[in-house]
Design a protein around this motif. Structure first.
Motif, mmCIF file in Angstrom:
data_model
loop_
_atom_site.group_PDB
_atom_site.id
_atom_site.type_symbol
_atom_site.label_atom_id
_atom_site.label_comp_id
_atom_site.label_asym_id
_atom_site.label_seq_id
_atom_site.Cartn_x
_atom_site.Cartn_y
_atom_site.Cartn_z
ATOM 1 N N GLY A 163 0.792 -1.220 0.000
ATOM 2 C CA GLY A 163 0.000 0.000 0.000
ATOM 3 C C GLY A 163 0.825 1.270 0.000
ATOM 4 N N ASP A 164 0.136 2.391 -0.056
ATOM 5 C CA ASP A 164 0.785 3.705 -0.032
ATOM 6 C C ASP A 164 0.878 4.280 1.376
ATOM 7 N N GLU A 165 0.291 3.568 2.345
ATOM 8 C CA GLU A 165 0.304 4.037 3.729
ATOM 9 C C GLU A 165 1.026 3.025 4.617
ATOM 10 N N PRO A 166 1.664 3.488 5.683
ATOM 11 C CA PRO A 166 2.313 2.551 6.610
ATOM 12 C C PRO A 166 1.278 1.722 7.355
ATOM 13 N N ASP A 167 1.712 0.590 7.847
ATOM 14 C CA ASP A 167 0.851 -0.255 8.655
ATOM 15 C C ASP A 167 1.705 -0.865 9.764
ATOM 16 N N THR A 168 1.063 -1.519 10.712
ATOM 17 C CA THR A 168 1.770 -2.068 11.859
ATOM 18 C C THR A 168 1.154 -3.388 12.281
ATOM 19 N N LEU A 169 1.998 -4.412 12.457
ATOM 20 C CA LEU A 169 1.541 -5.659 13.059
ATOM 21 C C LEU A 169 1.486 -5.439 14.564
ATOM 22 N N VAL A 170 0.293 -5.473 15.135
ATOM 23 C CA VAL A 170 0.135 -5.113 16.541
ATOM 24 C C VAL A 170 -0.045 -6.311 17.461
ATOM 25 N N SER A 171 -0.443 -7.479 16.901
ATOM 26 C CA SER A 171 -0.601 -8.639 17.775
ATOM 27 C C SER A 171 -0.611 -9.932 16.984
ATOM 28 N N VAL A 172 -0.193 -11.003 17.665
ATOM 29 C CA VAL A 172 -0.274 -12.364 17.136
ATOM 30 C C VAL A 172 -0.891 -13.205 18.244
ATOM 31 N N GLU A 173 -2.050 -13.787 17.967
ATOM 32 C CA GLU A 173 -2.763 -14.538 18.990
ATOM 33 C C GLU A 173 -3.098 -15.939 18.490
ATOM 34 N N GLY A 174 -3.410 -16.815 19.421
ATOM 35 C CA GLY A 174 -3.785 -18.176 19.076
ATOM 36 C C GLY A 174 -3.719 -19.077 20.283
ATOM 37 N N GLU A 175 -4.076 -20.331 20.090
ATOM 38 C CA GLU A 175 -4.028 -21.309 21.162
ATOM 39 C C GLU A 175 -2.775 -22.165 21.019
ATOM 40 N N GLY A 176 -2.330 -22.714 22.154
ATOM 41 C CA GLY A 176 -1.176 -23.599 22.126
ATOM 42 C C GLY A 176 0.110 -22.950 22.592
ATOM 43 N N PHE A 177 0.056 -21.669 22.997
ATOM 44 C CA PHE A 177 1.232 -20.984 23.522
ATOM 45 C C PHE A 177 0.778 -19.878 24.474
ATOM 46 N N ASP A 178 1.723 -19.371 25.265
ATOM 47 C CA ASP A 178 1.375 -18.370 26.280
ATOM 48 C C ASP A 178 1.104 -17.008 25.657
ATOM 49 N N GLU A 179 2.108 -16.457 24.973
ATOM 50 C CA GLU A 179 1.964 -15.155 24.327
ATOM 51 C C GLU A 179 2.963 -15.022 23.194
ATOM 52 N N ALA A 180 2.794 -13.981 22.401
ATOM 53 C CA ALA A 180 3.719 -13.704 21.300
ATOM 54 C C ALA A 180 4.507 -12.438 21.616
ATOM 55 N N GLU A 181 5.829 -12.569 21.631
ATOM 56 C CA GLU A 181 6.702 -11.418 21.836
ATOM 57 C C GLU A 181 7.104 -10.888 20.467
#
Length: 207
Positions: free
Chosen positions: A79-97
């Motif tokens: 795209g022509d605008e910036p974007d940001t990956l703000v989260s990764v979620e799911g089951e089978g793990f504690d959290e995403a760093e």
């Protein structure tokens, strides 16, 4: 990721048409799609394309419960605008760093920034990283995790990821040199003949 693989990902990303329209942030988009290719999962949402989404190959060939797993992928912002990956979620793990990307200020920043018309490579040896911590169960190459990635502008996309295959072959031992062995055997035979002649000569002298 190898240089050849980077080039392949960038080439496909630049020449593949993106037929999906952008959606509002924070919503599960109807235009988000996922498909499998020969090197991992691919997904698209808005102006964002994910390629070769996989879990890094573990040294022991499988993950144990409690291990951390590194996510590897290429994230393309067409795209022509910036974007940001703000989260990764799911089951089978504690959290995403999450950390890295354009303008990253340090480790574990919690997001990956994507400049317009940019490809960000995510992985153990890259500037950007996503680590799934404290896996709930063992994970082998036959199993997968379903992840939901949320981008600030493009929205959410669901992708199913498996363990990557090794990126290098095991080193083989040095091949046996039969020619050298024959040469050594020939020298040994000649030496034995010399010793036999010396013994025969000594016996003749004694007689």
């Amino acid at each position: 990721m190898t240089r050849a693989l980077r080039a392949a990902i960038v080439g496909v990303a630049l020449f593949s048409p993106i037929a999906l329209s952008a959606c509002s942030a924070g919503q599960v988009t109807q235009t988000a799609t996922q498909q499998r290719d020969q090197v991992g999962a691919m997904a698209e949402v808005g102006d964002i394309t994910l390629r070769q989404v996989q879990l890094a190959f573990p040294r022991s060939a499988s993950y144990e419960a409690g291990d951390d797993a590194e996510l590897t992928m290429a994230v393309v912002n067409t795209g022509d605008e910036p974007d940001t990956l703000v989260s990764v979620e799911g089951e089978g793990f504690d959290e995403a760093e999450i950390s890295g990307g354009s303008g990253a200020s340090g480790a574990d920043s919690g997001e990956i920034e994507l400049a317009p018309d940019e490809t960000v490579f995510v992985g153990p040896d890259e500037d950007a990283s996503v680590t799934l911590t404290d896996l709930a169960d063992p994970l082998t190459v036959a199993q997968s995790l379903t992840l939901v990635l949320t981008f600030e502008n493009a929205g959410e996309v669901t992708v199913r990821t498996t363990i990557a295959t090794p990126d290098s072959e095991e080193e083989r031992g040095e091949a046996f040199d039969f020619h050298h062995s024959e040469e050594e055997g020939g020298e040994g035979a000649e030496g034995a003949e010399d010793i036999a002649r010396e013994r025969e000569s000594a016996i003749g002298d004694e007689d």
